[in-house]
Design an enzyme around this catalytic site. Structure first.
Site, PDB file in Angstrom:
ATOM      1  N   LYS A  14      49.733 -61.914 -13.107  1.00 54.94           N
ATOM      2  CA  LYS A  14      48.450 -61.863 -13.922  1.00 54.94           C
ATOM      3  C   LYS A  14      48.018 -60.235 -14.396  1.00 54.94           C
ATOM      4  CE  LYS A  14      46.333 -63.255 -10.136  1.00 54.94           C
ATOM      5  NZ  LYS A  14      47.448 -63.728  -9.267  1.00 54.94           N
ATOM      6  N   ARG A  89      38.386 -67.435  -7.636  1.00 56.76           N
ATOM      7  CA  ARG A  89      39.459 -67.853  -6.600  1.00 56.76           C
ATOM      8  C   ARG A  89      39.119 -69.065  -5.757  1.00 56.76           C
ATOM      9  NH1 ARG A  89      42.699 -63.262  -6.511  1.00 56.76           N
ATOM     10  NH2 ARG A  89      43.835 -63.147  -4.673  1.00 56.76           N
ATOM     11  N   ARG A 128      58.082 -55.117  -5.270  1.00 53.98           N
ATOM     12  CA  ARG A 128      56.870 -54.265  -5.557  1.00 53.98           C
ATOM     13  C   ARG A 128      56.594 -53.472  -4.185  1.00 53.98           C
ATOM     14  NH1 ARG A 128      51.261 -56.626  -7.551  1.00 53.98           N
ATOM     15  NH2 ARG A 128      51.272 -57.327  -5.404  1.00 53.98           N
ATOM     16  N   ARG A 134      51.973 -51.672  -1.765  1.00 53.61           N
ATOM     17  CA  ARG A 134      50.837 -52.132  -1.506  1.00 53.61           C
ATOM     18  C   ARG A 134      50.586 -52.786  -0.155  1.00 53.61           C
ATOM     19  NH1 ARG A 134      48.072 -56.648  -5.903  1.00 53.61           N
ATOM     20  NH2 ARG A 134      47.746 -57.750  -4.054  1.00 53.61           N
ATOM     21  N   ARG A 145      48.529 -65.112   1.852  1.00 59.70           N
ATOM     22  CA  ARG A 145      48.127 -64.911   0.632  1.00 59.70           C
ATOM     23  C   ARG A 145      48.418 -66.082  -0.269  1.00 59.70           C
ATOM     24  NH1 ARG A 145      50.644 -59.535  -1.674  1.00 59.70           N
ATOM     25  NH2 ARG A 145      49.675 -60.068  -3.558  1.00 59.70           N
TER      26      ARG A 145
HETATM   27  P1  AP5 Z   1      51.710 -58.648 -11.022  1.00 57.12           P
HETATM   28  O1  AP5 Z   1      51.544 -58.650 -12.518  1.00 57.12           O
HETATM   29  O2  AP5 Z   1      51.004 -57.749 -10.302  1.00 57.12           O
HETATM   30  O3  AP5 Z   1      51.201 -59.979 -10.379  1.00 57.12           O
HETATM   31  P2  AP5 Z   1      49.843 -60.575  -9.978  1.00 57.12           P
HETATM   32  O4  AP5 Z   1      49.713 -61.921 -10.244  1.00 57.12           O
HETATM   33  O5  AP5 Z   1      48.694 -59.839 -10.402  1.00 57.12           O
HETATM   34  O6  AP5 Z   1      49.833 -60.531  -8.319  1.00 57.12           O
HETATM   35  P3  AP5 Z   1      48.867 -59.929  -7.230  1.00 57.12           P
HETATM   36  O7  AP5 Z   1      49.645 -59.392  -6.154  1.00 57.12           O
HETATM   37  O8  AP5 Z   1      48.060 -58.857  -7.822  1.00 57.12           O
HETATM   38  O9  AP5 Z   1      47.913 -61.266  -6.791  1.00 57.12           O
HETATM   39  P4  AP5 Z   1      47.187 -61.550  -5.939  1.00 57.12           P
HETATM   40  O10 AP5 Z   1      46.362 -62.522  -6.593  1.00 57.12           O
HETATM   41  O11 AP5 Z   1      47.528 -61.743  -4.557  1.00 57.12           O
HETATM   42  O12 AP5 Z   1      46.206 -60.070  -5.593  1.00 57.12           O
HETATM   43  P5  AP5 Z   1      44.814 -59.783  -6.176  1.00 57.12           P
HETATM   44  O13 AP5 Z   1      44.938 -58.174  -6.272  1.00 57.12           O
HETATM   45  O14 AP5 Z   1      44.042 -60.650  -7.063  1.00 57.12           O
HETATM   46  O15 AP5 Z   1      53.148 -58.775 -10.899  1.00 57.12           O
HETATM   47  C1  AP5 Z   1      53.549 -58.646  -9.462  1.00 57.12           C
HETATM   48  C2  AP5 Z   1      55.103 -58.080  -9.512  1.00 57.12           C
HETATM   49  O16 AP5 Z   1      55.999 -58.510 -10.221  1.00 57.12           O
HETATM   50  C3  AP5 Z   1      55.131 -56.586  -9.936  1.00 57.12           C
HETATM   51  O17 AP5 Z   1      55.750 -55.798  -9.336  1.00 57.12           O
HETATM   52  C4  AP5 Z   1      55.577 -56.874 -11.556  1.00 57.12           C
HETATM   53  O18 AP5 Z   1      56.012 -55.695 -12.182  1.00 57.12           O
HETATM   54  C5  AP5 Z   1      56.484 -58.018 -11.292  1.00 57.12           C
HETATM   55  N1  AP5 Z   1      56.707 -58.802 -12.405  1.00 57.12           N
HETATM   56  C6  AP5 Z   1      55.477 -59.266 -13.497  1.00 57.12           C
HETATM   57  N2  AP5 Z   1      56.294 -60.142 -14.303  1.00 57.12           N
HETATM   58  C7  AP5 Z   1      57.227 -60.320 -14.025  1.00 57.12           C
HETATM   59  C8  AP5 Z   1      58.442 -60.974 -14.529  1.00 57.12           C
HETATM   60  N3  AP5 Z   1      58.110 -61.759 -15.895  1.00 57.12           N
HETATM   61  N4  AP5 Z   1      59.639 -60.843 -13.899  1.00 57.12           N
HETATM   62  C9  AP5 Z   1      59.852 -60.175 -12.896  1.00 57.12           C
HETATM   63  N5  AP5 Z   1      58.919 -59.311 -12.303  1.00 57.12           N
HETATM   64  C10 AP5 Z   1      57.761 -59.551 -12.808  1.00 57.12           C
HETATM   65  O19 AP5 Z   1      44.002 -59.808  -4.652  1.00 57.12           O
HETATM   66  C11 AP5 Z   1      44.517 -59.193  -3.515  1.00 57.12           C
HETATM   67  C12 AP5 Z   1      43.145 -59.521  -2.412  1.00 57.12           C
HETATM   68  O20 AP5 Z   1      41.883 -59.167  -2.613  1.00 57.12           O
HETATM   69  C13 AP5 Z   1      43.225 -61.041  -2.136  1.00 57.12           C
HETATM   70  O21 AP5 Z   1      44.346 -61.357  -1.063  1.00 57.12           O
HETATM   71  C14 AP5 Z   1      41.944 -61.072  -1.457  1.00 57.12           C
HETATM   72  O22 AP5 Z   1      41.905 -60.656  -0.070  1.00 57.12           O
HETATM   73  C15 AP5 Z   1      41.009 -59.932  -2.367  1.00 57.12           C
HETATM   74  N6  AP5 Z   1      40.637 -60.830  -3.527  1.00 57.12           N
HETATM   75  C16 AP5 Z   1      40.836 -60.539  -4.748  1.00 57.12           C
HETATM   76  N7  AP5 Z   1      40.357 -61.266  -5.702  1.00 57.12           N
HETATM   77  C17 AP5 Z   1      39.637 -62.149  -4.701  1.00 57.12           C
HETATM   78  C18 AP5 Z   1      38.458 -63.346  -5.406  1.00 57.12           C
HETATM   79  N8  AP5 Z   1      38.077 -63.472  -6.545  1.00 57.12           N
HETATM   80  N9  AP5 Z   1      37.891 -63.748  -4.029  1.00 57.12           N
HETATM   81  C19 AP5 Z   1      38.348 -63.356  -2.810  1.00 57.12           C
HETATM   82  N10 AP5 Z   1      39.028 -62.520  -2.465  1.00 57.12           N
HETATM   83  C20 AP5 Z   1      39.486 -61.784  -3.333  1.00 57.12           C
HETATM   84 MG    MG Z   2      47.117 -58.580  -9.658  1.00 54.60          MG
END
Ligand code: AP5
Ligand code: MG
Length: 190
Positions: A14, A89, A128, A134, A145
């Protein structure tokens, strides 16, 4: 206006795809994960409140996230619209988002859901962890997660499917290949 919900499990890509899409389509980027991590890093009252939940891989309460996103939408230059990354979410968050957009005289254009299998997600996130460190990229927290995603977040896809707005995209391949697939979907709406 192009208001996109970019959806998918942890590690689906994402954040990676958002960066490219905001440049290509001139959209404002709203990532609740990035916003919450910034609060945590700055040690604000909100940051202290959410730290333990983020570090355990548990979703932060809806009221907190909804309030935060409302403020950010007002403060962010949308250009041609917004990309919502990691939000909504829960179904309650999706309902709040739909209401907020209606209040602005806008609507969600579509939800792009990135499909990636769990083994690949784990591989990406553990890689990552080595590069970025992270706090929630440990095997135990990744599992938590994914569990939160399956129980609380997956129903959000149904919410937008019922509105005829769900667009599923294969999230496997190179970053460029996936970007091209999403761009094709968005150009059909632009
Ligand atoms: P990346 O692009 O970072 O993936 P992502 O989908 O953004 O993954 P996240 O880990 O950020 O998702 P998440 O939903 O767990 O975290 P969030 O920050 O939203 O890619 C991941 C890795 O893969 C990178 O190293 C990238 O380089 C690599 N990659 C990308 N594309 C690739 C490809 N095609 N091939 C190979 N490698 C690739 O949430 C974190 C925490 O915040 C949650 O657990 C929760 O506690 C809180 N939170 C956030 N939003 C909310 C909400 N709306 N409601 C409640 N709690 C929330
Ligand atoms: Mg992300």
């Amino acid at each position: 206006m192009l208001n996109i919900v970019l959806f998918g499990p942890p590690g689906a890509g994402k954040g990676t795809q958002s960066e490219k899409l905001i440049a290509e389509f001139q959209l404002g980027h709203l990532s609740t994960g990035d916003l919450l991590r910034a609060e945590k890093a700055a040690g604000t009252e909100l940051g202290l409140k959410v730290k333990a939940l983020i570090d355990a891989g548990i979703l932060v309460p809806d009221e907190i996230v909804i309030e935060m996103i409302k403020k950010k939408v007002q403060a962010t230059q949308g250009g041609n619209g917004f990309i919502f990354d990691g939000f909504p979410r829960t179904v309650a968050q999706a309902q709040a988002l739909d209401e907020m957009m209606a209040g602005l005289g806008q609507k969600i254009t579509c939800m792009v859901s990135l499909n990636v299998g769990f083994d690949e997600l784990k591989t990406r996130l553990l890689k990552r962890a080595e590069l970025e460190g992270r706090t929630d990229d440990t095997p135990e927290v990744i599992a938590a997660r994914i569990q939160e995603y399956l129980t609380k977040t997956l129903p959000v896809a149904d919410h937008y499917r019922k509105q005829g707005k769900l667009q599923e995209v294969d999230g496997l391949g190179t970053v460029e290949e996936i970007f091209s697939r999403i761009s094709t979907v968005l150009k059909a709406h632009a």
